[in-house]
Design a protein around this motif. Sequence first.
Motif, PDB file in Angstrom:
ATOM      1  N   THR A 195       0.829  -1.196   0.000  1.00  0.00           N
ATOM      2  CA  THR A 195       0.000   0.000   0.000  1.00  0.00           C
ATOM      3  C   THR A 195       0.873   1.259   0.000  1.00  0.00           C
ATOM      4  N   LEU A 198       2.434   2.088  -3.300  1.00  0.00           N
ATOM      5  CA  LEU A 198       1.482   2.784  -4.179  1.00  0.00           C
ATOM      6  C   LEU A 198       1.433   4.272  -3.837  1.00  0.00           C
ATOM      7  N   HIS A 201       4.719   6.000  -4.685  1.00  0.00           N
ATOM      8  CA  HIS A 201       4.915   6.020  -6.129  1.00  0.00           C
ATOM      9  C   HIS A 201       3.883   6.911  -6.813  1.00  0.00           C
ATOM     10  N   ARG A 202       2.605   6.715  -6.440  1.00  0.00           N
ATOM     11  CA  ARG A 202       1.531   7.541  -7.012  1.00  0.00           C
ATOM     12  C   ARG A 202       1.841   9.005  -6.784  1.00  0.00           C
TER      13      ARG A 202
ATOM     14  N   THR B 195      -6.308   6.278   1.464  1.00  0.00           N
ATOM     15  CA  THR B 195      -5.541   5.096   1.057  1.00  0.00           C
ATOM     16  C   THR B 195      -6.379   3.829   1.231  1.00  0.00           C
TER      17      THR B 195
END
Lengths: 206, 206
Positions: A195, A198, A201-202, B195
């Motif tokens: 998670t 992500l 990186h996102r 998230t």
Amino acid sequence: MTTQAVPREPQQDRSRATRGRLLEAAIDCLASNGWAGTTVAVVAERAGVSRGAAQHHFRTREELVTAAVEYGSEVRTAQMREHLSALAGRRPSTLEVLTLLGEMYTSPLFRAALQLWVAAGSDAQLRARVVPLEARVGREAHRLAVEALGADESVSGVRESVQATLDLVRGLGLADLLTDDSARRSRLLRQWAATLDLTLHRAEAP
Amino acid sequence: MTTQAVPREPQQDRSRATRGRLLEAAIDCLASNGWAGTTVAVVAERAGVSRGAAQHHFRTREELVTAAVEYGSEVRTAQMREHLSALAGRRPSTLEVLTLLGEMYTSPLFRAALQLWVAAGSDAQLRARVVPLEARVGREAHRLAVEALGADESVSGVRESVQATLDLVRGLGLADLLTDDSARRSRLLRQWAATLDLTLHRAEAP
């Protein structure tokens, strides 16, 4: 460490070594005996130091224990930096970083700090001493996590995600207090790493 | 509550009421005075109950305190279910659920439970009593979180994300012990809600 240092007064060396032994013993003692079972006398005996010598370094249990948690945090942080730099330039994976943090927050040092935090919760004088220490230790842990994860905190949400990671491992430390929680912890950190990857990186490439 | 119940022996009513007052007082006492400052005598005084009557209900501090944390957890869980059902069929947002959990883990009940957990860490007899209690309370909190979030645990990663959420709020409870951490906590929970929404949603429609 002291043996490799620049030569100094033997007496000063001995005094430093005694102090270090007391600090290490205080961490072990707090982690296993709890707050009530940790006095300067008990720690002195554990460290193999005379009560008088211990009192010379630390007048009260409060002084001894706060110094021990501060010292332990510095040692532990230095060890983690060493461990990370031993990776020789390779950026550790998010899971590697989380695993190291998970170990840090289930160590005797965390248990000792927990005893100190909880005792400070019902003792105003101790709280005044522990609050700035907690802030320093917290900032240092945060800086270490940011560096290790290579997180860019200028990106919205990243700072909060790193903080949440530290609160998570603190909660995991608590969950490990009475029973061995390591199997559940690794499943959970694996999922958290995915998670977090992500999010980080996102955030980098929206 | 007892006033609306089916009529019963007045003495039994009085006994239940006394027990309830002792349990509530024990939670407050533990949360503010800590483990060392919580004895059956101190709690009895706080509850306005004679020491003899208190001893009739709870022979030892260990009995009293474990019963108090169990009772408090049941009350708190029931309150949260009530709160959720008052939303009249509307599914609460992830942030609403996280905010409720955040409140639950910064309440006097959490502080009281923390005192008990930490005391049990260095007392084998107490640990034997607390470990099954911690497991029950943990399972109940997990079930509540799953229901409230509408999480589908058959999907890979979802169970771990719900567990991590509970470990996170536990860590946040610890961070709130010595200083008011509410501003940081809300920023952090907002970010985690976003998230978690991705994780739960992504899991539902891969």
